[in-house]
Design a protein around this motif. Structure first.
Motif, PDB file in Angstrom:
ATOM      1  N   PRO A  74      23.579  38.402  32.399  1.00  0.00           N
ATOM      2  CA  PRO A  74      24.192  38.539  31.071  1.00  0.00           C
ATOM      3  C   PRO A  74      24.963  39.849  30.890  1.00  0.00           C
ATOM      4  N   ARG A  78      28.876  40.067  29.843  1.00  0.00           N
ATOM      5  CA  ARG A  78      29.354  40.888  28.721  1.00  0.00           C
ATOM      6  C   ARG A  78      30.515  41.785  29.152  1.00  0.00           C
ATOM      7  N   ARG A  81      33.669  39.802  29.653  1.00  0.00           N
ATOM      8  CA  ARG A  81      34.202  39.404  28.349  1.00  0.00           C
ATOM      9  C   ARG A  81      34.930  40.581  27.690  1.00  0.00           C
ATOM     10  N   GLU A  82      34.337  41.765  27.802  1.00  0.00           N
ATOM     11  CA  GLU A  82      34.961  42.949  27.219  1.00  0.00           C
ATOM     12  C   GLU A  82      36.269  43.308  27.927  1.00  0.00           C
ATOM     13  N   HIS A 117      32.290  50.035  25.856  1.00  0.00           N
ATOM     14  CA  HIS A 117      32.395  49.341  27.147  1.00  0.00           C
ATOM     15  C   HIS A 117      32.135  50.302  28.310  1.00  0.00           C
TER      16      HIS A 117
END
Length: 151
Positions: A74, A78, A81-82, A117
């Protein structure tokens, strides 16, 4: 934890990105000319240096990590996706620069996401990479990617 030499060039890039995030967030509260200057500077950096940085992570480092940690991680999902969100925000920023109308909101959202991020990559993902990827595989990255020292 000390950063493995194979990841140091990427960590150095992260340092520069954190400085950019601070500039973007500060400029969000400034006058239009300051917003435009900060936005133009970051757009130029993003579409050269940052895109290359993402490519190195996505094509080399992340698959190496996924091979050892599993493809359904996960944290990695993430981060990827960022990367997409940052690309979208940078395109928005570039369009606002072209129109000479950079909104405080775009700078603030981009600056905040960029900061969070980079912190997640450094504090979470790179730590996990160093724990699960064998040192010999990380050593190969060190030989391939010398420290850049970019401004």
């Amino acid at each position: 934890m000390k950063r493995h030499p194979g990841l140091v060039p990427l960590s150095e890039d992260h340092h520069h990105e954190l400085a950019q995030a601070r500039r973007l967030r500060r400029a969000a509260d400034g006058p239009a000319a300051e917003r435009l200057a900060a936005a133009a500077a970051y757009a130029a950096v993003f579409f050269t240096d940052t895109v290359e940085h993402f490519r190195r992570e996505e094509e080399v480092v992340f698959p190496l990590y996924a091979a050892h940690a599993g493809r359904d991680d996960p944290l990695l999902a993430r981060i990827l996706r960022e990367h997409m969100e940052l690309h979208g925000l940078a395109r928005t920023l570039r369009a606002e620069v072209a129109a000479a109308d950079v909104t405080p909101e775009t700078l603030r959202v981009l600056g905040d996401l960029l900061h969070d991020h980079v912190r997640a990559e450094e504090r979470e993902l790179f730590e996990a990479i160093q724990q699960v990827v064998p040192a010999t595989e990380l050593d190969a990255l060190a030989a391939e990617w010398p420290v850049t020292g970019r401004p």
